[in-house]
Design a protein around this motif. Structure first.
Motif, PDB file in Angstrom:
ATOM      1  N   ILE A  28       0.856  -1.186   0.000  1.00 18.39           N
ATOM      2  CA  ILE A  28       0.000   0.000   0.000  1.00 18.39           C
ATOM      3  C   ILE A  28       0.895   1.240   0.000  1.00 18.39           C
ATOM      4  O   ILE A  28       1.537   1.562   1.007  1.00 18.39           O
ATOM      5  N   ILE A  30       1.495   5.028   0.230  1.00 17.32           N
ATOM      6  CA  ILE A  30       0.742   6.156   0.783  1.00 17.32           C
ATOM      7  C   ILE A  30       1.422   7.486   0.479  1.00 17.32           C
ATOM      8  O   ILE A  30       0.823   8.543   0.661  1.00 17.32           O
ATOM      9  N   ASN A  90      -4.547   4.176  -2.529  1.00 15.72           N
ATOM     10  CA  ASN A  90      -4.720   4.892  -1.265  1.00 15.72           C
ATOM     11  C   ASN A  90      -3.614   5.913  -1.026  1.00 15.72           C
ATOM     12  O   ASN A  90      -3.316   6.274   0.116  1.00 15.72           O
ATOM     13  N   GLU A  92      -1.812   9.141  -0.354  1.00 16.20           N
ATOM     14  CA  GLU A  92      -2.289  10.307   0.390  1.00 16.20           C
ATOM     15  C   GLU A  92      -1.648  11.588  -0.106  1.00 16.20           C
ATOM     16  O   GLU A  92      -2.306  12.619  -0.200  1.00 16.20           O
TER      17      GLU A  92
END
Lengths: 367, 507
Positions: A28, A30, A90, A92
């Motif tokens: 993941i 970010i 995902n 950010e």
């Protein structure tokens, strides 16, 4: 049966949805740092470290660096380095180094972000004033280990604090680049070196630097033109049209007596053009504040002080940035299309000669 | 000693045209032949002690009749009556007077009547003049009137139907003391000859629906109908659909409430389940006690049931679509937890969810089939121990346990839709596994299209697709107060005011 088969096939083939991926087989991502590399782009991905126990609430991260002539080439390089697929859904924050933003512009990056099916267009864009964007992802906060979290929370505080910067997601940045009379403004950050021997929240081997907001980066087109320093940012936000919650302390009088501004309501009026053919604007800022000390200045005195600060900020924007970060051109585009047709090609050049009046008003809501 | 070869058994029910002959002995022989091979059938000759020419045969099935009733009401009068014939009276006339004086009976016309009567516990008396009489003498045991296990209420009537038709009709008639209630008896099953009753209120019933029901019932050809669900399947508008075209209940109060809305009820002997029709889709979410509890609570419960149906059908598919296709819509902390757990589970997420759903269904089925106390224990073992053990053994992630438990528990809330929930859940799961959210939407759209096309005896089950009236909305997803539901539902053509609280209007 045949129509159903056709429908299922069409959905599978044309919908772009046959992208099954096991949730256990992804990294993941970010945070993404984009720097200029030796041969093009240097990307640094910050991914969540999932090796800890599920019961361990502490989140840690690791970084993957890759280079390529173009962004897709760099992505290919990154994919070769990891066993599990890098998942950008995902993401950010994207940190772009100022050199890249100044010399090559943001368009290639934004184009990739918008076109990539997986990329989340709500990810925030940040400009790094540190030595590199990667350095920002190597730094951290005082209380959180993961740099991208720190960045996101710094730009967009979870407790609702406002008035320190702007958060610009990818989709809005792309929109600002393509809207007449608007200039892109992104938050800028730098890394403040930590104290020696203080590991803080960062893990071993990480920089002890702490991420700090460091003004706003102003753009003309997709190129960085300059910075509005951090102490000017609250006043810049007050100058923006509309109503917003901007919290900052207005030092009124230099005697340590201060007011905390809670929110501002800004009205922008477009006046007629003068003999030189340039438009005139009137910006009226009405602020509400809380008195922080008994000896705080009266409303009239505070209004004068606010007006003075707003004018000083406006002066810096007009003289130093060469970018219409107040979107006055957009105001002209909306309200006086004829004049915009005359001036639009040269905008924001005419802004330096336009008449702009700023007036601040004050109301104390609490003592 | 070898057994004598048995004669060929005439198992076929006698045709309606096989009429009684004028001879007592011939009738007795024919009846004996019809029951040949049935050791439970008794054909007993009775001789009057005073008149030699007065011979009779009493026919019955052992264990089906009330022995005391037969002995006192039939055998004793026949054996000891001393009435002389007068004028043109035949022996049969005299005997009928004797027997009718002791108990109600009816004249039989054909052997079909005799066979059906004897097989159902009635006493058949063959008279010397070749005629036959049937006396209701059933004495077989039946279950008492108890609260239905599957439709227990917090508050309200506790009576439930049993397996005998007449006591069930009594429970209905006791609640409707009017000649408007019509009962029509029918017989189903070429061999079972099961009686059924179609009930309705004559002034309220939807005539086209009634006519359509009768048309369909008339066409049924089946060996036996052991439960009313046999009929339900045979007359259903959509026999391949997991959604029902008929309502079913074991509560007489629920049947009466349907009759009062212009619906028709069908009761079958041997089944405690009454069928009601036409059936609206929203009735799947209605419960008997909705009308006995506060309307706010009832409305909330109904909405919970609707929500539960959606959750039971969609949650497993949505979980797969989100975790395997569209991870970006998950909040980051949740995604991190899911991915972190999944990394230690060796199975793909689809197989994980599918296998746990199957295990849950096995546990549910086991819990239903086991005795009640043990069944509850099985549920606890399944839910807590097995789930915990699966997570600890890294056979499943805890999030999947939560998803499967949520889907399983919510499906228990809507037993009327258990089949539909099962089909939808697994169907949408498969589509989601293939296509992600587009697959889920495809399954959902197909389900909605099917639901909107459902009909019950000619009436659309989702009547909202037509003219929308405020009164029709007051008993759908929410239950309005009774005084606000001034009209009957959309089923009855007689829409006049059915409820009132006049003092509210005059305040």
């Amino acid at each position: 049966m045949r129509p159903l088969f056709c429908l299922l096939s069409a959905l599978a083939l044309l919908g772009g949805c046959a992208n099954y991926q096991e949730p256990g087989h992804i990294n993941i991502v970010i945070g993404l740092a984009v720097d200029r590399g030796e041969n093009g782009y240097s990307l640094t991905f910050e991914a969540v470290d999932l090796s800890g126990s599920p019961k361990d609430n502490e989140m840690d991260s690791f970084t993957v660096s890759a280079e390529g002539v173009t962004i897709p080439h760099a992505l290919e390089d990154a994919r070769r380095q990891t066993a599990y697929r890098l998942h950008y859904g995902n993401l950010e924050t994207i940190v772009v180094h100022e050199d890249l933003a100044r010399e090559e512009g943001l368009s290639p990056l934004l184009s990739w972000c918008v076109r990539d099916a997986e990329m989340r267009e709500t990810a925030g864009l940040v400009i790094s004033r540190a030595a590199s964007a990667r350095e920002v992802l190597s730094a951290g906060g005082a209380d959180i280990r993961v740099s991208s979290y720190v960045l996101e929370h710094t730009v967009n505080p979870p407790d609702g604090r406002a008035g320190h910067t702007v958060r610009v997601p990818i989709y809005r940045a792309a929109d600002m680049l393509n809207t007449p009379g608007k200039a892109l403004v992104l938050p800028a950050v730098s890394v403040q070196p930590g104290e020696d021997g203080d590991d803080g929240a960062q893990g071993e081997g990480k920089s002890r630097g702490v991420i700090r907001l460091d003004g706003l980066a102003a753009f003309r087109g997709d190129r960085l033109t300059g910075y509005l320093e951090q102490e000017r940012v609250p006043y810049y936000l007050c100058l923006l049209r509309g109503r917003g919650r901007h919290e900052f302390v207005l030092d009124a009088g230099g005697r340590g007596e201060a007011l905390r501004v809670r929110d501002c309501r800004t009205r922008l009026t477009l006046g007629g053009s003068g003999a030189d053919g340039l438009p005139s604007f009137h910006i009226a800022v009405s602020a509400r504040a809380v008195r922080l000390s008994a000896g705080a200045p009266a409303e009239r005195e505070a209004a004068e002080r606010l007006t003075e600060e707003l004018r000083r900020t406006l002066g810096i924007i007009r003289s130093e940035l060469d970018a219409d970060i107040l979107a006055l051109g957009y105001e002209l585009y909306i309200r006086d299309r004829e004049q915009w047709e005359l001036l639009g090609d040269h905008w924001p050049g005419p802004l330096s000669g336009a008449r702009i009046e700023v007036e601040g008003a004050f109301r104390t809501i609490e003592n | 000693m070898s057994e004598a070869p048995r004669p060929e058994v005439r198992s076929q029910h006698p045709p309606e045209t096989l009429a009684l002959t004028g001879s007592l002995d011939q009738n007795a022989q024919t009846l004996q032949e019809l029951f040949q091979g049935d050791d439970g059938f008794v054909l007993r000759p009775i001789q009057n002690r005073y008149f030699e020419e007065r011979r009779y045969f009493l026919a019955y099935c052992a264990g089906m009749m009330d022995q005391h009733f037969v002995s006192e009401t039939i055998i004793k009068p026949l054996a000891s009556e001393r009435l002389e014939r007068t004028g043109s009276d035949t022996a049969g006339t005299v005997l009928r007077q004797v027997l009718y004086a002791h108990g109600p009976g009816k004249q039989a016309e054909t052997f079909a009547d005799l066979v059906e009567a004897a097989a159902y516990g009635d006493a058949v008396v063959l008279l010397p003049d070749g005629s036959a009489l049937i006396f209701g003498a059933q004495g077989f045991p039946i279950r008492g009137i108890t609260e239905p296990e599957g439709e227990k209420l917090l508050s309200g009537p506790r009576e439930g139907f049993c397996e005998a038709l007449m006591p069930n009709l009594t429970l209905i008639r006791r609640r409707l003391r009017t000649n408007d209630l019509k009962l029509r008896f029918m017989t189903f099953g070429e061999r079972s000859r099961t009686r059924a009753c179609v009930c309705y209120l004559d002034s309220l019933v939807n005539r086209p629906v009634l006519a359509e029901l009768e048309r369909r019932l008339d066409t049924i050809f089946i060996d036996g109908t052991l439960d009313s669900h046999y009929l339900a399947e045979l007359v259903s508008d959509h026999p391949y659909s997991p959604f029902s075209s008929l309502g079913s209940t074991e509560r007489p109060d629920a049947v009466v409430s349907k009759l009062l809305e212009g619906r028709v009820a069908v009761l079958l002997d041997g089944s405690p389940v009454a069928l009601t029709l036409p059936y609206l889709f929203i009735e799947n979410f209605h419960a008997g006690e909705d009308y006995y509890l506060n309307y706010l609570y009832a409305s909330f419960s109904r909405m919970l049931r609707i929500l539960s149906f959606c959750a039971a059908a969609l949650v497993p598919g949505a979980y797969i679509a989100v975790t395997a296709f569209h991870q970006e819509i998950l909040p980051l902390p949740l995604l991190i937890n899911i991915v972190r757990e999944k990394q230690s589970v060796p199975f793909p997420v689809g197989l994980e969810v599918f296998s746990l759903l199957v295990i849950f269904d096995i546990l549910r089925e086991t819990g239903i089939r086991m005795p009640s106390g043990l069944g509850q224990a099985m549920s606890v073992v399944g839910a807590l121990v097995l789930g915990q053990a699966a997570v600890a053994a890294k056979l499943a992630s805890s999030m999947v346990i939560v998803v499967v438990a949520l889907a399983g528990v919510t499906s228990l809330l809507i037993p009327k839709l258990s089949a539909a929930t099962l089909v939808l859940r697994y169907g949408i799961l498969m589509l989601s596994l293939l296509l992600g959210f587009p697959g889920l939407m495809l399954g959902l759209s197909a389900a909605l299209a099917h639901i909107l096309g459902l009909r019950s005896f000619g009436m659309p089950q989702t009547v909202l697709s037509g003219n929308l009236r405020a009164q029709d909305m007051k008993d759908i997803a929410v239950r309005a107060p009774l005084f606000a539901m001034r009209e009957r539902g959309p089923v009855s053509p007689n829409r006049r005011r059915s409820r009132n609280a006049a003092w509210r209007d005059t305040k």
